[in-house]
Motif scaffolding. Structure first.
Motif, short mmCIF file in Angstrom:
data_model
loop_
_atom_site.label_atom_id
_atom_site.label_comp_id
_atom_site.label_asym_id
_atom_site.label_seq_id
_atom_site.Cartn_x
_atom_site.Cartn_y
_atom_site.Cartn_z
N LEU A 70 0.85 -1.20 0.00
CA LEU A 70 0.00 0.00 0.00
C LEU A 70 0.88 1.25 0.00
O LEU A 70 1.99 1.24 0.55
N PRO A 71 0.38 2.32 -0.62
CA PRO A 71 1.20 3.53 -0.73
C PRO A 71 1.18 4.38 0.53
O PRO A 71 1.16 5.59 0.46
N TYR A 143 -16.93 8.23 -3.06
CA TYR A 143 -16.06 8.62 -4.17
C TYR A 143 -16.18 7.63 -5.33
O TYR A 143 -16.30 8.01 -6.49
N LEU A 251 -13.54 -0.10 -9.06
CA LEU A 251 -12.92 -1.31 -8.54
C LEU A 251 -12.13 -0.96 -7.29
O LEU A 251 -11.04 -0.42 -7.38
N CYS A 252 -12.71 -1.25 -6.13
CA CYS A 252 -11.96 -0.92 -4.91
C CYS A 252 -11.66 -2.17 -4.12
O CYS A 252 -11.11 -2.09 -3.04
N GLY A 253 -11.98 -3.34 -4.67
CA GLY A 253 -11.76 -4.57 -3.92
C GLY A 253 -10.44 -5.23 -4.23
O GLY A 253 -9.61 -4.67 -4.92
N ALA A 254 -10.32 -6.45 -3.77
CA ALA A 254 -9.08 -7.21 -3.90
C ALA A 254 -7.94 -6.49 -3.21
O ALA A 254 -6.78 -6.77 -3.43
N LEU A 255 -8.31 -5.56 -2.31
CA LEU A 255 -7.27 -4.76 -1.68
C LEU A 255 -7.16 -5.11 -0.21
O LEU A 255 -6.31 -5.87 0.21
N GLU A 279 -15.69 1.40 -18.88
CA GLU A 279 -14.79 2.33 -18.20
C GLU A 279 -14.39 1.69 -16.88
O GLU A 279 -15.24 1.48 -16.02
N LEU A 280 -13.11 1.35 -16.73
CA LEU A 280 -12.64 0.62 -15.55
C LEU A 280 -11.82 1.56 -14.68
O LEU A 280 -10.80 2.07 -15.12
N ARG A 281 -12.28 1.75 -13.46
CA ARG A 281 -11.60 2.68 -12.56
C ARG A 281 -11.18 2.00 -11.26
O ARG A 281 -11.87 2.10 -10.25
N PRO A 282 -10.05 1.27 -11.27
CA PRO A 282 -9.51 0.78 -10.01
C PRO A 282 -9.03 1.97 -9.17
O PRO A 282 -8.49 2.92 -9.73
N TYR A 283 -9.24 1.90 -7.86
CA TYR A 283 -8.83 3.05 -7.05
C TYR A 283 -8.68 2.67 -5.59
O TYR A 283 -9.28 1.71 -5.10
N ALA A 284 -7.84 3.40 -4.93
CA ALA A 284 -7.76 3.34 -3.47
C ALA A 284 -7.74 4.79 -3.02
O ALA A 284 -7.19 5.65 -3.70
N MET B 271 -4.61 -5.55 -7.45
CA MET B 271 -3.95 -4.86 -6.34
C MET B 271 -3.09 -3.70 -6.84
O MET B 271 -3.15 -2.58 -6.34
N ILE B 274 -5.28 -0.98 -8.36
CA ILE B 274 -6.00 -0.22 -7.31
C ILE B 274 -5.06 0.75 -6.60
O ILE B 274 -5.36 1.93 -6.47
N HIS B 277 -4.20 3.50 -8.77
CA HIS B 277 -5.34 4.32 -9.20
C HIS B 277 -5.32 4.50 -10.72
O HIS B 277 -5.47 5.61 -11.25
N LEU B 278 -5.14 3.38 -11.43
CA LEU B 278 -5.09 3.44 -12.89
C LEU B 278 -6.46 3.75 -13.48
O LEU B 278 -7.49 3.49 -12.85
N LEU B 280 -8.55 2.69 -16.77
CA LEU B 280 -8.52 1.76 -17.91
C LEU B 280 -9.70 2.05 -18.81
O LEU B 280 -10.85 1.94 -18.40
#
Lengths: 344, 344
Positions: A70-71, A143, A251-255, A279-284, B271, B274, B277-278, B280
């Motif tokens: 994690l950042p 968010y 997409l906030c899972g798998a985290l 539209e795919l938006r992975p995010y934390a 992971m 996420i 924060h890409l 796609l």
């Protein structure tokens, strides 16, 4: 430490929960230790805060690993666990905060904290029935659902892991924003009933009851416009197959708590994603002030209108209960957002 | 059919390329047939257009399958192949188009076409050195790079399949928009040299020369901010690993001519996606008027400023060369955009 009539009593020592050793395998009670430490009087510019409620997040497990991806910095051995608390100012040596002020902080699981006033954020104590309402995954859910997935009027929305801390808020946010139909998945019959009976989901299914893609297609025969993912894996793959053209995915899972888990590397069916223009938006997110503000404003209004259920488990019994609450959360024994009451 | 002094001569019959039978395995010359058909005089509201150049796209192979998953109708047996042409009006029975006008159309590989005037779009014949410049993947490349990936000042950009019809334009678009460094991948040493020597790429590599992730990391040690994908598979997976926080991905590959290919189902490392924060954006576009306009305006200006190379192969020899040009394109024997000159 002395007290007088104008200030609450403060003990000379107080407890904190520390990381006893780094995590390398499964988490156990032995990874935590509770220490007794002096309560320090604030110096100029500082305040002393009594912790009232602490948040319990699955991500804390990840921060206990020395190689946490994690950042944010992982926990140090001997340092406090935690990172989202509310409390009350009990001594102030700074004009910006007064004794009695309700504040939010990222100070960890300690009964008292002495720190610069600027490291605390003053809250409106009249906004919610309990200050524990300030502790949730709400800013993350809001968010993702409102800003990234832009769920709104007429949308068919699917939320995976819908009974969890984020999911239990995300589905309601979509509904309050005018979604036509909100569908949730969870891992037990009890949770499925909870989604429909208590949280206002239009439909829900247990992902153990058959292939997710089949269950989802039956509940959303015309496809989904929004997917809010807390899980990854098969649920992500199914959502791509059932997506309507131009569907938006937050997409906030798998985290949280899932490092090394199985949900983290689903197949992406590029042909389908391309032809449907997904539209795919992975995010934390670590809750910027703007994100907290947007969530707080909206949920306070929806609560006052009777349109929102705030799904929260408050664990009583003080600081000693905090490690066990995290273990219970990771074992799936809780629904919604989890806090432990330290005081207040 | 008669002619007079004011109009060009028109033959009584002309040829067209038809789908002889649906594709189920590998494409062969036997899937095409060339037929001689009457040239029909336009009725009221119609025009007759002589085809000057036709475009050759890998996606045409997909449209030859009866079960084509693209969101446009597949070709019918006995109907024309194609779908992007420029021509000249040679007879007009509608006031909106005059004899001599240059037009764009989606009429397929025929030497002449009679159809309602509204099915043709008039072009500015002075904008480009050749009307063949109107036939390219430019709108796809521009929409993906400028609108979705928003490549701009200071960005490090990676384009996979960079010597192809889309990629050979996409990298230059990024450079013209101020990207700091544009990196391309291709499948041969010759194509790699072509990218750097002729198309202005800052660096390029052959994906056969070792793991893509290692080659990319060496060329982009601080990560990539933009990924424009024409390939999928390993190149997509590598781009996720080398992405900088908040990188934007325009995914237009794994589509054309690749149905059933290997690039279509890469693993998505959720992971990493996420925590970074890409963004796609898989997409396919069939060139809306706005997209064509945006591309045409920008490339015309960049060409006039000498900042853009228009990578195009014009196959000479008329309509009989069209099927072979498609087979050559699918076999990787061409670079850039391919057109066949029918006339003009």
């Amino acid at each position: 430490m002395t007290t007088d009539a104008s200030t609450p009593p403060v003990p000379q020592t107080a407890r904190e929960v520390r990381l006893a050793r780094h995590l390398d395998g499964a988490i156990t009670p032995g990874h935590f230790e509770i220490a007794e430490v002096p309560v320090r009087e604030p110096g100029p510019g500082e305040v002393l805060v009594r912790t009232d409620h602490v948040f319990v997040a699955a991500a804390y497990q990840d921060l206990m690993r020395p190689d946490c991806p994690l950042p944010v910095p992982p926990y140090q051995v001997g340092g406090r666990i935690g990172g989202g608390e509310v409390g009350t100012v009990v001594r102030s040596a700074d004009p910006s905060l007064a004794v009695g002020d309700l504040v939010q902080m990222m100070a960890g699981w300690g009964e008292y904290t002495t720190a610069p006033a600027a490291s605390f954020h003053r809250l409106d104590a009249t906004l919610f029935p309990s200050s524990s309402y300030y502790l949730s995954q709400g800013p993350t859910a809001y968010y993702g659902m409102a800003t990234l997935a832009r769920a709104g009027e007429g949308d068919v929305v699917f939320v995976s892991g819908a009974a969890g801390g984020v999911g239990s808020l995300a589905g309601q946010i979509a509904k309050c924003r005018g979604a036509a139909r909100v569908i949730g998945s969870a891992g037990s019959k009890e949770k499925v009933a909870y989604l429909v009976d208590e949280l206002g989901y239009d439909a829900a299914f247990d992902y153990h009851d058959g292939p997710v893609v089949d269950q989802l297609r039956k509940l959303a025969p015309d496809g989904i416009n929004v997917f809010f993912d807390n899980v990854g894996g098969e649920q992500f793959e199914a959502a791509v197959q059932v997506a309507a053209p131009h569907a938006r995915f937050a997409l906030c899972g798998a985290l949280s708590g899932q490092i090394g888990g199985t949900g983290g590397h689903p197949r992406l069916d590029l042909m389908t994603a391309i032809t449907r223009h997904l539209e795919l938006r992975p995010y934390a997110t670590y809750h910027t002030p703007e994100q907290v503000q947007a969530w707080t404003e909206h949920v306070a209004r929806w609560l006052s209108e009777g349109r929102f259920v705030f799904p929260q488990t408050v664990v009583e019994g003080g600081i000693e209960q905090a490690p066990g609450a995290l273990l219970d959360l990771l074992a799936g024994r809780h629904r919604g957002n989890i806090t432990v009451r330290f005081s207040g």
